[in-house]
Design an enzyme around this catalytic site. Structure first.
Site, short mmCIF file in Angstrom:
data_model
loop_
_atom_site.label_atom_id
_atom_site.label_comp_id
_atom_site.label_asym_id
_atom_site.label_seq_id
_atom_site.Cartn_x
_atom_site.Cartn_y
_atom_site.Cartn_z
CD GLU A 90 -2.99 -0.95 0.12
OE1 GLU A 90 -3.42 0.19 -0.14
OE2 GLU A 90 -3.32 -1.97 -0.50
CB SER A 502 -46.51 -32.33 43.80
OG SER A 502 -47.78 -32.94 43.73
#
Length: 855
Positions: A90, A502
């Site tokens: 780059e 229960s």
């Protein structure tokens, strides 16, 4: 000579005028553009968009959320060769120019003049930073001038390493990867510091065109770009010839790697995501929040396995419901085409779609989406009796043809090879790519290989939930809200309101204990009919066995889950008294009935609410609030929120605890029902929150003892397989076996398992809490308690042990052979037996049998 001087002079003035004109034009552009330029000092405090990550309490990644995958790294963490690869690709003169490379710009200008189009922008890394942080991506001269001016300013404000660090963390590198660390993870599944030179060069080639040079989409073009970068690195002296030749020879190894979760906890991840989104909005996905939950990875894995195993076991007990689909193999017989069709079907849990292609006397052969053949033996088909109803199945299969036919689309589970090697498991974080990575062989070639071993499976229609809380803090240790989050993201732990049956009885019994009853109190277990104005019809409750057992001690009634005793106990204690007590201990009574069916758990509660109530029982009577988030960090570790420590408090006022002020004042509508939101916008000034005492510790201690008998002698006997004496709990089954529960605990951990259909329907004969839910609880607790010392509630002051007559519940006479020990609150212990019976018969039992309609 004078003519030459005149020409030279003219050229000199022309050049001078041109230079002056250029300066004037540049100055004009600068004066025009500069006021609109953003201040570059913003880069000193830049916040890169970083996704939300959710972790377990032991720092294992659970999930990642956000459009952009990014993991910022400091420049010191980046390998030098990776830096040189980017510079070679780059901006090779990055450390020599002042933000603008005149050579690059001149080259770009010549290309424009000679071709009539922009071939390259001549941008330096500094100019790319300016563009990426401040400008749009449009290709215009005006944007380029802005880019140049910003680059010059950036170079004046920041040093080169800082600029390069911003660039390497900001740049887009394809497949949602922003920055080099994210790219290394996406393409190679490893950190940038662990990449090879060839892999570094491959990543460095991506900024030019992330789609064109993507090694997943176009490996040949990506390799050409990589090799060019390696050549540039050699020319620039960044690598030597030997390193160049080695890297050039490396093959393309890039494959797509989604965010790799260390554990599967999608219900946890979604709750954490929704909570943070509620706090900070969309910034949750971009501002780099790390949410650390209270969930431990090993316990969560155990919870996942336990629930899936339990639901699949129930499903197999009720038979095979048939194939997903039926394909005509005469029209579609080619393996490649079949594999393509199979790829459109989802993988659920580890159940892979397959199509039956061959049947023999003792084996079925099928094809899966990867193109592999799988072999299913008769033994692995033996469970697949045809489903008729929840209570009936067809005959056992004698051959594969009794279960399968050619073209059946089924699901299989691989037995001899990790399924990850064959097909992607369900995972919402994995992003599908348009181009699949290279495979070792074509489907046609794979179909000729030796078949893999598999078993026939089906996705259960039954659902379930499991949640485990640290009893003394309320911290969620594990949570699973259903069989598969990706099939149904409905979290049954927090959202499914079901009858606990229960499993609710201990709260009614605890209320009775605090109203003067004892484990030795006698209640008549006899048939009864109630014509109550609060009930719609005449009510004839029964025990699950359909039998009646006469006068029964409360302890025995609880561990054998006698319904009629519970109903009479509720009536004796008083429905209003029990409702008030339930509210006091933290149970939401708004969904509970005000009639005698309350004793049988006919109200509706979520599994999390049941677990919270059992955590109160487990910890000795303190009300804790369940919470999921331990701490939240942002960026590089700055603490945003820390959950305060929970203090069990005997003296504090329940209505004015710090917990109430700190955690409830933030939001009246938390996004996760049952869990308190975390206050991100409020400075946490308290390091502790108070969990108030809401139940008498002596009553709770007695309840521990009674619920331990449920495990040792009653309906929860299967839990004895843990081989521990500190386990207590209660089964729960509702009418017609529509819901099955087991809620159990020791002094440290409270865990609840629920099994049922989303649309309530009977589970089938013999499907009770002990058979459908308890195995799930047991499998989880086996892992959760492994290696942990036994943890029992210490006996509080004011508890006495007395020998009683098991038939009457009264203190036993001296020397009685059948006497048993029972524990009491000191003031409720039975009186000494009188030495003389003069004066008449014993007092009648406190149980008002005459008020009951017996038949």
């Amino acid at each position: 000579m004078s003519r030459f001087a005149s020409i030279f002079k003219a050229f000199f003035w022309l050049i001078l005028m041109g230079a002056a004109g250029a300066v004037l034009v540049a100055s004009a552009f600068y004066l025009y553009l500069q006021p609109a330029l953003p201040p570059v000092d913003q880069l000193r405090d830049v916040r890169l968009q970083t996704p939300l990550r959710v972790y377990s309490s032991d720092n294992k990644l659970i999930a990642e959320f956000g459009e952009k995958r990014r993991t910022p790294v400091a420049i010191e963490q980046v390998p030098q060769q990776q830096i040189m690869a980017f510079l070679a690709a780059e901006d090779s003169r990055f450390y020599r120019h002042q933000g603008v490379d005149v050579r690059g710009l001149s080259r770009a200008a010549l290309e424009l003049a000679s071709t009539g189009s922009i071939q390259s922008g001549g941008s330096t890394i500094t100019m790319q930073v300016a563009k990426n942080f401040f400008l749009s991506r449009e290709r215009t001269f005006l944007r380029k001038f802005n880019e140049i001016l910003l680059a010059l300013q950036i170079e004046q404000e920041l040093d080169k390493d800082t600029i390069l660090e911003l660039y390497l963390n900001k740049i887009y590198l394809g497949n949602r990867a922003y920055g080099i660390e994210a790219a290394a993870q996406v393409y190679y599944g490893r950190s940038v510091s662990d990449l090879t030179l060839a892999q570094m060069a491959m990543i460095a080639g991506l900024p030019k065109a992330p789609s064109a040079y993507n090694p997943l989409a176009n490996p040949e073009r990506a390799q050409a770009r990589r090799d060019w970068i390696l050549g540039r690195m050699r020319e620039l002296g960044s690598i030597d010839q030997a390193a160049y030749e080695t890297a050039i020879g490396d093959p393309i190894t890039a494959t797509y790697h989604g965010p790799k979760s260390a554990i599967s906890a999608p219900y946890i991840a979604e709750m954490a995501r929704a909570d943070l989104l509620n706090r900070v909005g969309d910034a949750a996905y971009t501002d780099g929040y790390n949410v650390y939950t209270t969930v431990h990875s090993e316990l969560q894995a155990a919870a996942n396995a336990a629930l899936r195993s339990g639901l699949e076991a129930y499903d197999r007990r009720h038979g095979y419901r048939g194939p997903l689909d039926k394909w005509d193999l005469d029209k579609t017989a080619e393996p490649a085409e079949l594999a393509t069709r199979l790829q459109r079907l989802p993988v659920i849990a580890d159940m892979v779609p397959a199509v039956v292609t061959q049947l023999s006397e003792d084996t079925a052969t099928a094809l899966i989406a990867s193109g592999n053949k799988v072999r299913i033996s008769q033994e692995d088909l033996q469970w697949a009796r045809p489903y008729i109803s929840e209570d009936r199945m067809g005959p056992s299969p004698k051959s594969p043809a009794d279960v399968l036919t050619l073209g059946d689309v089924i699901r299989v589970r691989l037995k001899d090879k990790p399924v990850e090697e064959i097909a992607e498991l369900e995972n919402p974080e994995v992003e599908a790519t348009t181009e699949a990575p290279a495979v070792e062989a074509t489907p046609e070639e794979k179909a000729d290989d030796a078949p893999l071993v598999a078993e026939l499976v089906q996705v259960p229609e039954i659902e379930g939930a499991l949640v485990s809380l640290a009893a003394k803090t309320g911290a969620v240790q594990a949570m699973v809200g259903g069989y598969s989050f990706y099939e149904s993201n409905f979290n049954r732990v927090t959202l499914a309101r079901r009858q606990p049956g229960s499993a609710f009885k201990p709260f009614v019994y605890l209320a009775a204990l605090e109203n003067g009853e004892t484990p030795a109190s006698i209640i008549n277990d006899a048939p009864i009919v109630y014509d109550d104005s609060d009930l719609e019809t005449l009510w004839r409750p029964q025990n699950s066995s359909g039998q009646f057992y006469g006068p029964t001690r409360l302890r025995k009634a609880l561990y054998l889950s006698r319904n009629l005793v519970s109903i009479r106990l509720l009536k004796k204690t008083g429905i209003n008294n029990v409702h008030d007590y339930l509210a006091k201990i933290g149970i939401d009574t708004r969904s509970l009935p005000r009639d005698l069916s309350l004793a049988l758990g006919s109200g509706t509660l979520t599994p999390l609410e049941v677990a919270t109530g059992y955590a109160m029982l487990a910890n000795g009577g303190y009300q804790v609030e369940p919470y999921l988030i331990e701490r939240i960090e942002q960026g590089t570790g700055s603490l945003v929120y820390q959950a305060p420590q929970v203090r069990l408090c005997d003296e504090c006022d329940q209505a004015n605890t710090t917990a109430g002020k700190e955690l409830q004042a933030i939001s009246q509508a938390p996004p996760n029902p049952g869990l308190k939101p975390v206050p991100l916008e409020v400075e946490v000034t308290e390091t502790e929150v108070d969990a108030p005492r809401v139940a008498d510790e002596r009553s709770v201690y007695i309840m521990h003892s009674m619920l331990q008998d449920v495990v040792q002698r009653g309906t929860g006997r299967r839990a004895r397989a843990l081989g521990r004496s500190d386990i207590a709990g209660k089964t729960g089954t509702t009418n017609d076996q529509r819901d099955a529960w087991f809620a159990g605990f020791n002094h440290d951990l409270a865990t609840v398992a629920w099994v049922g259909f989303d649309q309530p329907e009977p589970l089938g004969r013999a499907e009770y809490g002990a058979t459908a839910a308890l195995p799930v609880w047991l499998e989880f607790m086996r892992v959760a308690l492994e290696g942990q010392p036994e943890s029992k509630m210490p006996q509080p002051p004011g508890i006495v042990t007395v020998k009683i007559d098991p038939e009457t519940g009264k203190r036993a006479a001296p020397g009685a052979n059948d006497a048993i020990f029972e524990i009491f609150r000191e003031e409720n212990a039975p009186q000494e037996v009188a030495t003389s019976t003069a004066g008449g018969a014993e007092d009648a039992s406190d149980d008002d049998v005459s008020a009951q309609e017996l038949f």
